[in-house]
Design a protein around this motif. Structure first.
Motif, mmCIF file in Angstrom:
data_model
loop_
_atom_site.group_PDB
_atom_site.id
_atom_site.type_symbol
_atom_site.label_atom_id
_atom_site.label_comp_id
_atom_site.label_asym_id
_atom_site.label_seq_id
_atom_site.Cartn_x
_atom_site.Cartn_y
_atom_site.Cartn_z
ATOM 1 N N VAL A 136 0.987 -1.228 0.092
ATOM 2 C CA VAL A 136 0.147 -0.088 -0.186
ATOM 3 C C VAL A 136 0.905 1.190 0.107
ATOM 4 O O VAL A 136 1.674 1.499 0.908
ATOM 5 N N GLN A 192 1.465 5.281 0.240
ATOM 6 C CA GLN A 192 0.514 6.417 0.717
ATOM 7 C C GLN A 192 1.099 7.654 -0.401
ATOM 8 O O GLN A 192 1.916 7.252 -0.740
ATOM 9 N N GLN A 241 -3.130 5.558 -0.881
ATOM 10 C CA GLN A 241 -3.273 4.126 -0.354
ATOM 11 C C GLN A 241 -3.423 3.217 -1.775
ATOM 12 O O GLN A 241 -4.278 2.451 -1.788
ATOM 13 N N SER A 242 -2.619 3.669 -2.807
ATOM 14 C CA SER A 242 -2.867 3.018 -4.105
ATOM 15 C C SER A 242 -1.951 1.347 -3.762
ATOM 16 O O SER A 242 -1.105 1.620 -3.153
#
Ligand SMILES: *[C@@H]1O[C@H](CO)[C@@H](O)[C@H](O)[C@H]1NC(C)=O
Ligand SMILES: *[C@@H]1O[C@H](CO)[C@@H](O)[C@H](O)[C@H]1NC(C)=O
Ligand SMILES: *[C@@H]1O[C@H](CO)[C@@H](O)[C@H](O)[C@H]1NC(C)=O
Ligand SMILES: *[C@@H]1O[C@H](CO)[C@@H](O)[C@H](O)[C@H]1NC(C)=O
Ligand SMILES: *[C@@H]1O[C@H](CO)[C@@H](O)[C@H](O)[C@H]1NC(C)=O
Length: 324
Positions: free
Chosen positions: A264, A266, A269-270
């Motif tokens: 994940v 930041q 949050q892709s």
């Protein structure tokens, strides 16, 4: 001599493609989605096989020959209708091979097909033969990950969950589907046994070097488990790792594993694709991000061969090769 072509080349290819550590083996035109990779062995040729979205299994025969058609899964598959298709309505005719692995001593290529379950293909290729379509009275809905126990010839494979149509996979994710199963096919007895059920998206499976256990990655549940085939803990399992979105797992020649997964990123949050080297008890000794070449497209497999990592993905028109 004109410098124009060189200029065009540099201009058209993003710099990452020129980097030393990564190269891509382009699939034939209109081929996409090399999900899993199976290398031949004995002798070690470097030749490998991938299943693609239109139901074909391609053989890679080195840089000069490249990829060529080797086999297919759909019993009624027509090249005219299926080659190059990404139409999901044609899936039940064309097939969709996912997990692949050889049993080396018999030279059989076992295949997990979403629509046709467990299949096998001999060294002549062409049409795969269905081995099993159901276990305990329940048809497989989404045959996904597969590995062969080389000592016994048994085939360990997973049924991903309750969703039959790949288009509904996001539904399985959103509802935390837990109808997945771990299965074992024993060719000698011609029998399939359900080893575990109620798994959350079992995606990949890998047999340990001594054959005592298998690792199973739960893509929906975000964990990797170790299931014991024999020894004092036979038929039990434990969670060994909680990396997000774990996909296929492949054992290395020295007995540890590479696993495709996601990290994940930041702040958005892709998810970005990573490969992780992992020991049998779950400790990760190395994590490599492939974001530079794949962006947000997840990879499905990291397969070590000859000091390089071969990368499978449902989204690409190439097999990535990363020198590490
Ligand atoms: C293949 O075609 C035959 C003859 O039309 C049909 O009976 C069979 O159900 C088909 N199989 C699949 C998997 O579509
Ligand atoms: C999959 O989605 C379609 C609609 O897109 C729906 O008709 C079908 O019932 C769904 N199947 C499953 C198994 O969820
Ligand atoms: C699925 O699991 C996640 C993480 O535990 C949770 O946040 C989410 O609410 C669950 N979704 C459903 C539909 O149960
Ligand atoms: C699996 O889930 C079903 C339905 O939730 C439950 O009835 C069954 O006991 C579970 N089986 C195992 C082995 O956990
Ligand atoms: C698994 O990880 C993904 C990505 O972080 C997250 O969106 C999802 O809610 C997690 N699911 C569960 C069941 O923990």
């Amino acid at each position: 001599m004109s410098t124009f072509p060189i200029f065009v080349l540099l201009f058209c290819f993003p710099p990452v493609l020129l980097s030393q550590s990564f190269r891509s083996l382009q699939l034939p035109p209109n081929a996409i989605g090399p999900e899993s990779i199976a290398f031949e062995s004995r002798p070690v040729t470097g030749r490998f096989y991938v299943g693609i979205a239109d139901g074909r299994i391609l053989q890679y025969n080195g840089p000069r020959v490249g990829f060529r058609d080797f086999g297919f899964t759909g019993p009624n598959r027509s090249k005219r209708v299926c080659d190059g298709t990404i139409d999901p309505d044609l899936g039940p005719v064309c097939g969709r091979p996912l997990g692949l692995a050889f049993h080396y001593s018999s030279n059989k290529l076992y295949i997990c097909d979403v629509y046709f379950g467990l299949m096998v293909l001999g060294s002549a290729g062409k049409q795969a033969t269905q081995v099993s379509a159901a276990a305990d009275g329940q048809p497989y809905r989404f045959c996904k990950g597969l590995d062969v126990h080389q000592l016994t010839g048994n085939v360990l494979f997973t049924d991903f969950g309750a969703v039959k149509d790949p288009r509904n996979a996001s539904k399985a994710l959103n509802t935390n589907d837990s109808k997945g199963r771990l299965l074992m096919y024993e060719p000698d007895a011609d029998r399939v046994t359900v080893l575990l059920k109620n798994l959350s998206g079992p995606a990949g499976v890998a047999v340990s070097q001594d054959g005592a256990y298998v690792l199973v990655s739960n893509f929906i549940g975000n964990n990797t488990i170790r299931y014991w085939l024999r020894g004092p803990r036979a038929n039990t399992y434990e969670s060994i790792n909680f990396q997000e979105r774990p996909d296929n797992i492949r054992r290395t020649v020295v007995g540890d594993f590479w696993r495709a997964a996601a990290m994940v990123k930041q702040p958005a949050q892709s998810l970005v694709p990573v490969g992780q080297r992992m020991e049998g008890f779950g400790r990760v000794s190395r994590t490599i991000s492939f974001e530079a070449w794949y962006g947000n497209q997840l990879i499905s497999e990291v397969h070590e061969f000859g000091g390089e990592l071969y990368l499978g993905s449902r989204f690409t028109t190439f097999v990535g090769v990363y020198r590490f």
